[in-house]
Scaffold this active site. Structure first.
Site, PDB file in Angstrom:
ATOM      1  CE  LYS A  35       7.603   4.623  15.398  1.00 15.56           C
ATOM      2  NZ  LYS A  35       6.261   4.114  15.363  1.00 15.56           N
ATOM      3  CB  CYS A  39      23.042   8.936  12.061  1.00  9.72           C
ATOM      4  SG  CYS A  39      22.526   7.517  11.114  1.00  9.72           S
ATOM      5  CB  SER A  49      17.038   0.577  15.303  1.00  7.67           C
ATOM      6  OG  SER A  49      16.003   0.767  14.353  1.00  7.67           O
ATOM      7  CB  THR A  82      14.692   4.239   5.495  1.00 12.08           C
ATOM      8  OG1 THR A  82      15.752   3.304   5.776  1.00 12.08           O
ATOM      9  CG2 THR A  82      13.404   3.717   6.085  1.00 12.08           C
ATOM     10  CG  ASP A  86      -1.804   1.138   1.389  1.00  9.45           C
ATOM     11  OD1 ASP A  86      -1.708   2.070   0.572  1.00  9.45           O
ATOM     12  OD2 ASP A  86      -2.613   1.126   2.334  1.00  9.45           O
ATOM     13  CD  GLU A 107      25.801   5.510   9.635  1.00 13.46           C
ATOM     14  OE1 GLU A 107      25.636   4.369  10.050  1.00 13.46           O
ATOM     15  OE2 GLU A 107      25.151   6.502  10.050  1.00 13.46           O
ATOM     16  CB  SER A 113      22.698   2.883  15.257  1.00 10.23           C
ATOM     17  OG  SER A 113      21.498   3.270  14.654  1.00 10.23           O
ATOM     18  CG  ASN A 133      18.770   7.792   7.274  1.00  9.95           C
ATOM     19  OD1 ASN A 133      19.307   8.853   7.583  1.00  9.95           O
ATOM     20  ND2 ASN A 133      18.807   6.716   8.044  1.00  9.95           N
ATOM     21  CG  HIS A 168      19.042  10.793  13.037  1.00  7.95           C
ATOM     22  ND1 HIS A 168      19.634  10.944  11.802  1.00  7.95           N
ATOM     23  CD2 HIS A 168      18.779   9.465  13.170  1.00  7.95           C
ATOM     24  CE1 HIS A 168      19.755   9.756  11.236  1.00  7.95           C
ATOM     25  NE2 HIS A 168      19.234   8.837  12.037  1.00  7.95           N
TER      26      HIS A 168
HETATM   27  N1  CAA Z   1      -0.973   2.851   5.778  1.00  8.51           N
HETATM   28  C1  CAA Z   1      -0.506   3.670   6.747  1.00  8.51           C
HETATM   29  N2  CAA Z   1       0.506   3.327   7.588  1.00  8.51           N
HETATM   30  C2  CAA Z   1       1.061   2.100   7.435  1.00  8.51           C
HETATM   31  C3  CAA Z   1       0.610   1.193   6.454  1.00  8.51           C
HETATM   32  C4  CAA Z   1      -0.454   1.605   5.614  1.00  8.51           C
HETATM   33  N3  CAA Z   1      -0.935   0.805   4.661  1.00  8.51           N
HETATM   34  N4  CAA Z   1       1.351   0.080   6.554  1.00  8.51           N
HETATM   35  C5  CAA Z   1       2.231   0.264   7.561  1.00  8.51           C
HETATM   36  N5  CAA Z   1       2.063   1.495   8.089  1.00  8.51           N
HETATM   37  C6  CAA Z   1       2.806   2.125   9.163  1.00  8.51           C
HETATM   38  C7  CAA Z   1       3.040   1.191  10.350  1.00  8.51           C
HETATM   39  O1  CAA Z   1       1.956   1.192  11.252  1.00  8.51           O
HETATM   40  C8  CAA Z   1       4.294   1.834  10.941  1.00  8.51           C
HETATM   41  O2  CAA Z   1       3.966   2.994  11.678  1.00  8.51           O
HETATM   42  P1  CAA Z   1       4.053   2.983  13.279  1.00  8.51           P
HETATM   43  O3  CAA Z   1       5.446   2.524  13.612  1.00  8.51           O
HETATM   44  O4  CAA Z   1       3.796   4.394  13.639  1.00  8.51           O
HETATM   45  O5  CAA Z   1       3.019   2.008  13.734  1.00  8.51           O
HETATM   46  C9  CAA Z   1       5.050   2.331   9.708  1.00  8.51           C
HETATM   47  O6  CAA Z   1       4.087   2.409   8.664  1.00  8.51           O
HETATM   48  C10 CAA Z   1       6.149   1.393   9.236  1.00  8.51           C
HETATM   49  O7  CAA Z   1       5.565   0.126   9.044  1.00  8.51           O
HETATM   50  P2  CAA Z   1       6.316  -1.171   9.557  1.00  8.51           P
HETATM   51  O8  CAA Z   1       6.785  -0.976  10.969  1.00  8.51           O
HETATM   52  O9  CAA Z   1       5.501  -2.351   9.249  1.00  8.51           O
HETATM   53  O10 CAA Z   1       7.561  -1.122   8.561  1.00  8.51           O
HETATM   54  P3  CAA Z   1       8.755  -2.100   8.402  1.00  8.51           P
HETATM   55  O11 CAA Z   1       8.785  -3.094   9.493  1.00  8.51           O
HETATM   56  O12 CAA Z   1       8.736  -2.586   6.999  1.00  8.51           O
HETATM   57  O13 CAA Z   1       9.993  -1.107   8.539  1.00  8.51           O
HETATM   58  C11 CAA Z   1      11.608  -0.218  10.052  1.00  8.51           C
HETATM   59  C12 CAA Z   1      10.159  -0.183   9.600  1.00  8.51           C
HETATM   60  C13 CAA Z   1      11.858  -1.517  10.826  1.00  8.51           C
HETATM   61  C14 CAA Z   1      11.900   0.967  10.958  1.00  8.51           C
HETATM   62  C15 CAA Z   1      12.524  -0.191   8.800  1.00  8.51           C
HETATM   63  O14 CAA Z   1      12.263   0.931   8.024  1.00  8.51           O
HETATM   64  C16 CAA Z   1      14.001  -0.245   9.134  1.00  8.51           C
HETATM   65  O15 CAA Z   1      14.562  -1.258   9.506  1.00  8.51           O
HETATM   66  N6  CAA Z   1      14.675   0.931   8.958  1.00  8.51           N
HETATM   67  C17 CAA Z   1      16.115   1.026   9.197  1.00  8.51           C
HETATM   68  C18 CAA Z   1      16.416   1.255  10.644  1.00  8.51           C
HETATM   69  C19 CAA Z   1      15.926   2.623  11.090  1.00  8.51           C
HETATM   70  O16 CAA Z   1      15.833   3.549  10.331  1.00  8.51           O
HETATM   71  N7  CAA Z   1      15.681   2.734  12.407  1.00  8.51           N
HETATM   72  C20 CAA Z   1      15.298   4.014  12.979  1.00  8.51           C
HETATM   73  C21 CAA Z   1      15.987   4.239  14.304  1.00  8.51           C
HETATM   74  S1  CAA Z   1      17.714   3.923  14.143  1.00  8.51           S
HETATM   75  C22 CAA Z   1      18.369   5.340  13.422  1.00  8.51           C
HETATM   76  O17 CAA Z   1      17.727   6.360  13.400  1.00  8.51           O
HETATM   77  C23 CAA Z   1      19.725   5.261  12.822  1.00  8.51           C
HETATM   78  C24 CAA Z   1      19.640   5.278  11.347  1.00  8.51           C
HETATM   79  O18 CAA Z   1      19.602   6.332  10.737  1.00  8.51           O
HETATM   80  C25 CAA Z   1      19.534   4.001  10.634  1.00  8.51           C
END
Ligand code: CAA
Length: 445
Positions: free
Chosen positions: A253, A120, A211, A163, A31, A83, A364, A328, A244
């Site tokens: 959040k 980061c 994370s 991302t 979606d 990084e 991280s 990112n 960040h």
């Molecule tokens: N309509 C609206 N919203 C939807 C949706 C839809 N159809 N489907 C999913 N969503 C929402 C989910 O509810 C979720 O939101 P909430 O967390 O607010 O509930 C959001 O979209 C993401 O969905 P998922 O959690 O299912 O997504 P995912 O599991 O595929 O990926 C993630 C999320 C795990 C963070 C992934 O992007 C990831 O691994 N990213 C890399 C790590 C990262 O960026 N971590 C952030 C903190 S670490 C950091 O900041 C350092 C850095 O730069 C890496």
């Protein structure tokens, strides 16, 4: 004592664009709202075949130096935060200096160069190094060039793939800055965590869900430490709060957490109590789980209040505009968020001089840092020539197959033709490898 801060800034985006809400979502069968609303991203910037962390960093620095009329002699220090480094010994700053020396008379032999690594947050740590160097009087009238540059690529199929991003931001740190003054007070939240790491590998190992929690925990600690030094940190004290931004949904959040924490015990909590009651206090609960459930319920209601929505729209949303389009940029991300906010204020004709920003960085592994900045009188001149909006508009839009081919070009383990999608002009480009495995660069007219 004179003020110290960011005098000028320039951004260089990777030349390619992967649309997430169409190209990526279609291919994954997702979606589009997961990207547009859930993660808060519309597109990623990716590097063309002739781009990497050196070219993007050198191009951002070159543009900044040209605009500011700076020569190598004016710069006493070059720190690169990344990084995505490809060498465990020779720092990226030496490559960037080498590029710049191709196009300037003079050289950077007098300049101290280094490379900063802490995921980061290294871009912010490089600003600290520059600040401390100037504060110690070791700059002898010279400015510091800080470059945060990354190709933030994940394994294909990793949840982080959506991302991704690639780009560089160059910042000139000097006395009596035109853009923002950095505060001496800083709060840290730092702990040994394994949320995201690259143990001698190109693409990260990520515990994505964890994370997110580590980011929130460390940022709360950093905010509390800052509060302890500055008496009070209230969300309305700041014109903008750039965080960040690995993806805008993460900032949604942390902003809610920060708002809830900092309005506790203030008149704003009293005013909100008419609608949603007072915040739960831990002492009122028999166990921690019950307290945390109550806090989550309170925050769900807080998020929907007019007061919170208005605050978020004014002070957080403008910091996310660029991130939504570029993804990112790891070490550059929080600094892009600052620019995003200032560009928003500039286009709205606001006068921010004297206003304050609260800046929340995160790396991280893990560490968060928070500090305040004061917007300086010359901020409009310092920000108006940043061309990132044009760069975003002019990117080459990749099909999914093209995206996979450029991802392979940048994968160190693959040996594939370096097919490019755009034509470089007046910029540094990657030009192959030398006899010792060094990367080589040249300036294309
Ligand atoms: N309509 C609206 N919203 C939807 C949706 C839809 N159809 N489907 C999913 N969503 C929402 C989910 O509810 C979720 O939101 P909430 O967390 O607010 O509930 C959001 O979209 C993401 O969905 P998922 O959690 O299912 O997504 P995912 O599991 O595929 O990926 C993630 C999320 C795990 C963070 C992934 O992007 C990831 O691994 N990213 C890399 C790590 C990262 O960026 N971590 C952030 C903190 S670490 C950091 O900041 C350092 C850095 O730069 C890496």
């Amino acid at each position: 004592m004179s003020s110290i801060g960011i005098d000028a800034v320039e951004i260089w985006s990777g030349k390619l664009e992967l649309e997430l809400t169409t190209t990526f979502a279609d291919e994954k069968g997702d979606d589009p709202e997961k990207y547009a609303d859930g993660l808060g991203l519309h597109a990623s910037s990716l590097p063309d075949a002739y781009e990497d962390i050196v070219t993007m960093g050198a191009n951002a620095a070159h543009r900044l130096m040209e605009r500011e009329g700076i020569t190598p002699d004016d710069v006493g220090r070059i720190d690169v935060a990344t990084e995505s480094s490809f060498d465990n010994s020779k720092p990226v700053s030496t490559y960037i200096a080498g590029c710049l020396e191709e196009v300037y008379d003079g050289d950077f032999h007098h300049a101290n160069k280094g490379e900063r690594k802490f995921a980061c947050i290294a871009g912010t740590q490089s600003l600290d190094d520059a600040y401390n160097w100037i504060r110690a009087g070791r700059n002898r009238g010279r400015a510091a060039l800080v470059v945060a540059t990354d190709t933030a690529l994940y394994e294909r199929g990793d949840p982080g793939e959506a991302t991704q991003g690639a780009g560089a931001i160059a910042m000139l740190v000097d006395e009596d800055p035109s853009l923002v003054e950095l505060s001496a007070a800083q709060g840290y939240g730092s702990a040994d965590e394994t949320d995201f790491l690259k143990p001698n590998q190109q693409f990260p190992s990520v515990d994505g869900k964890r994370s997110v929690q580590v980011y929130l925990d460390r940022m709360l600690e950093a905010g509390q430490q800052l509060e302890a030094q500055t008496a009070s940190v209230h969300p309305t004290d700041f014109a903008y709060i750039p965080f960040h931004t690995p993806f805008p949904g993460m900032v949604r959040k942390v902003a809610l957490l920060g708002f809830r924490h900092t309005v506790r015990g203030t008149e704003m909590e009293d005013a909100l109590a008419d609608d949603i009651g007072f915040q739960p206090r831990e002492a009122e609960f028999d166990d921690r789980d019950a307290y945390e459930t109550a806090i989550r319920e309170y925050m769900d209601e807080l998020r929907e209040t007019d007061a919170y929505e208005a605050w978020y729209a004014d002070r957080i949303e403008p910091t996310l505009a660029l991130s939504r389009e570029v993804g990112n940029w790891y070490t550059g991300s929080v600094h892009v968020a600052r620019v995003s906010a200032l560009l928003d204020a500039h286009s709205a004709g606001e006068d921010l001089a004297g206003d304050r920003l609260l800046v929340g960085s995160y790396g991280s592994g893990a560490q968060a840092e928070m500090h305040a900045e004061t917007v300086m009188d010359g901020w409009q001149d310092a920000i108006r020539e940043v061309t990132i909006d044009d760069q975003i508009a002019n990117r080459y839009e990749l099909s999914f197959d093209e995206y996979e081919s450029i991802h392979d070009v940048h994968n160190y383990e693959k040996d594939v033709p370096r097919t490019r999608f755009t034509t470089p002009s007046a910029e540094f480009v990657f030009d192959g490898w030398g006899p010792m495995g060094e990367r080589q660069y040249r300036f294309v007219e």
